[in-house]
Write an enzyme that holds these catalytic residues in place. Structure first.
Site, mmCIF file in Angstrom:
data_model
loop_
_atom_site.group_PDB
_atom_site.id
_atom_site.type_symbol
_atom_site.label_atom_id
_atom_site.label_comp_id
_atom_site.label_asym_id
_atom_site.label_seq_id
_atom_site.Cartn_x
_atom_site.Cartn_y
_atom_site.Cartn_z
ATOM 1 N N LYS A 213 2.498 23.172 11.849
ATOM 2 C CA LYS A 213 3.259 21.930 11.645
ATOM 3 C C LYS A 213 4.549 21.917 12.465
ATOM 4 C CE LYS A 213 3.708 22.028 7.136
ATOM 5 N NZ LYS A 213 2.945 23.248 6.781
ATOM 6 N N THR A 214 5.241 23.055 12.493
ATOM 7 C CA THR A 214 6.557 23.075 13.137
ATOM 8 C C THR A 214 6.465 22.962 14.646
ATOM 9 O OG1 THR A 214 7.368 24.462 11.322
ATOM 10 C CG2 THR A 214 8.748 24.307 13.275
ATOM 11 N N LYS B 215 13.816 19.380 7.508
ATOM 12 C CA LYS B 215 12.955 20.192 6.644
ATOM 13 C C LYS B 215 13.697 20.365 5.325
ATOM 14 C CE LYS B 215 9.972 24.263 6.528
ATOM 15 N NZ LYS B 215 8.695 23.513 6.540
ATOM 16 N N GLY C 156 7.078 18.804 5.789
ATOM 17 C CA GLY C 156 6.846 19.290 4.440
ATOM 18 C C GLY C 156 6.603 20.787 4.413
ATOM 19 N N ASN D 240 -4.647 20.754 16.370
ATOM 20 C CA ASN D 240 -3.836 21.851 16.901
ATOM 21 C C ASN D 240 -4.700 23.094 17.089
ATOM 22 O OD1 ASN D 240 -1.597 23.335 17.720
ATOM 23 N ND2 ASN D 240 -1.095 23.959 15.628
#
Length: 224
Positions: free
Chosen positions: A16-17, A38, A117, A176
């Site tokens: 996610k990051t 965040k 999240g 991804n």
């Protein structure tokens, strides 16, 4: 017009990051004043000002506006465990109002905000609240990050169905590649294209070195 998005994943450790950092850079190149946020993190390192999370550090670096550590990540736990469990043991409550306060502060400085999240869609904030309930309250548009691996198809379908059933807009999904490319990767993505109804924003390639990314060559679209 201010654009606000929430990044969720089909699981934990789906990237996610790194995908958030790419989206922030892409939005900056498109002329937006960008900010990564965040609100809650677990797993951190010691700094002179306290504990801070590596994911939050990357979001801060990827933002075009100047933000303090606390603005990017107001609630940070040192240990790596679900936030609601750490909250209970450390007697540090997680309130949706605090998350909203931080978001409102960033909204005053930025016109393109990406909220990351923790874990997946229904990650708890407490014994009664989840991240999803806060996202619905804030009317954020959701972006799903799907790590291409065994099990991702089922997880992705369930995640999108959950978001839609919560009556929240899903702005799209990104594939991804967290492992080196193999002969089945494109078959995973093709299957996802058949089942996921939300807009397909693109594919993030596998990176050997995440510190040397050519953002201009990554062909992903910004969500609307």
């Amino acid at each position: 017009m201010i654009k606000k998005f929430f990044i969720t994943g089909t699981d934990t450790n789906v990237g996610k990051t790194i995908v958030s950092s790419i989206l922030l850079k892409k939005a900056t190149m498109s002329g937006y004043q960008t900010a990564g946020y965040k609100p809650v993190s677990s797993g951190g390192q010691k700094k002179s000002s306290g504990f801070f999370n590596q994911d939050a550090i990357l979001l801060k670096k990827s933002s075009s506006i100047i933000l303090s550590d606390r603005e990017v990540n107001p609630i940070a736990f040192f240990e790596n465990a679900p936030p609601h469990i750490l909250s209970k043991f450390q007697k540090r409550s997680i309130k949706k109002e605090e998350l909203s306060l931080g978001l409102n502060n960033i909204t005053k400085k930025s016109n393109w905000i990406l909220v990351e999240g923790a874990g997946g869609w229904y990650t708890p904030l407490s014994c009664k609240d989840t991240f999803s309930s806060w996202v619905k309250q804030e009317k954020l548009t959701v972006i799903i990050i799907i790590a291409i691996k065994l099990g991702c198809i089922n997880h992705a379908i369930l995640t999108e169905k959950a978001i839609i059933s919560d009556q929240i807009k899903c702005g799209g999904w990104i594939a991804n590649n967290i492992f080196p490319k193999d002969k089945y990767n494109m078959h995973y993505i093709q299957t996802l294209l058949n089942y996921i109804k939300s807009p397909f924003l693109g594919v993030v390639p596998y990176f050997k070195n995440k510190n040397r990314i050519n953002f201009k060559k990554i062909k992903i679209k910004l969500p609307k």
